[in-house]
Design an enzyme around this catalytic site. Structure first.
Site, PDB file in Angstrom:
ATOM      1  N   ASP A  15      57.698  59.266  37.723  1.00 42.63           N
ATOM      2  CA  ASP A  15      56.426  58.910  38.355  1.00 42.63           C
ATOM      3  C   ASP A  15      56.693  58.337  39.753  1.00 42.63           C
ATOM      4  OD1 ASP A  15      53.704  58.123  38.646  1.00 42.63           O
ATOM      5  OD2 ASP A  15      54.145  56.155  37.762  1.00 42.63           O
ATOM      6  N   ASP A  62      54.027  56.132  41.877  1.00 43.85           N
ATOM      7  CA  ASP A  62      53.441  54.810  42.135  1.00 43.85           C
ATOM      8  C   ASP A  62      53.934  53.771  41.137  1.00 43.85           C
ATOM      9  OD1 ASP A  62      51.986  55.846  44.271  1.00 43.85           O
ATOM     10  OD2 ASP A  62      50.352  56.471  42.960  1.00 43.85           O
ATOM     11  N   ASP A  90      55.213  53.960  34.663  1.00 49.09           N
ATOM     12  CA  ASP A  90      54.787  52.573  34.426  1.00 49.09           C
ATOM     13  C   ASP A  90      53.518  52.505  33.573  1.00 49.09           C
ATOM     14  OD1 ASP A  90      53.508  53.662  36.819  1.00 49.09           O
ATOM     15  OD2 ASP A  90      52.535  51.706  36.962  1.00 49.09           O
TER      16      ASP A  90
END
Ligand code: MG
Length: 148
Positions: free
Chosen positions: A6, A8, A112
């Site tokens: 990922d 961000d 996250d």
């Protein structure tokens, strides 16, 4: 093994930049919708080095898997530019911008969030970044048995 990473708050410090932008300019409700926001995000500590090691690994085939900010059309372009800025042009073809991460086939997803963008339907293993188990890239590297 295919590993998805990922962007961000895994590769780049979205939350830190978001908070900083709000503090500097409280009148802007969505700083992430400003031109240049995504392109200027600073990398998280150890992220660039870890991905570069994955790129050269015999065991892993890394892809970047990021959901776009659909209300900010700039985000699509800026994520692509960010990848070239930090990993070079050749790695751009490993960038996947997709709002449903559950559609992708592979062994590992480093993210996250465990849900919300299809993470809950990902067929492989989730390395839940930012948790007590995987608080940073050092912990992820150990999990992946990368050399320190
Ligand atoms: Mg994220």
């Amino acid at each position: 093994m295919i590993i998805y990473i990922d962007m961000d708050d895994v590769l780049c410090d979205f939350s830190g930049a978001h908070a900083k932008a709000l503090a500097e300019n409280p009148g802007i409700a969505f700083p992430q919708s400003q031109y240049g926001f995504y392109q200027r995000l600073p990398p998280l500590e150890g992220a660039i080095e870890a991905v570069k090691e994955l790129i050269h690994s015999d065991e892993y085939m890394p892809y970047i898997l990021t959901a776009p900010s659909t209300k900010n059309p700039f985000s699509y372009t800026e994520k692509r530019v960010w990848i070239e800025d930090h990993f070079g042009y050749d790695f751009v073809e490993r960038l996947i911008i997709c709002s449903n991460k559950g559609l992708l086939k592979g062994g590992i997803l480093v993210d996250d969030n465990h849900s919300g963008r299809g993470q809950e339907n990902f067929e492989g293993k989730l390395i839940h970044f930012g948790t007590t188990q995987f608080p940073n890239w050092g912990a992820v590297r150990r999990e992946l048995s990368l050399k320190i």
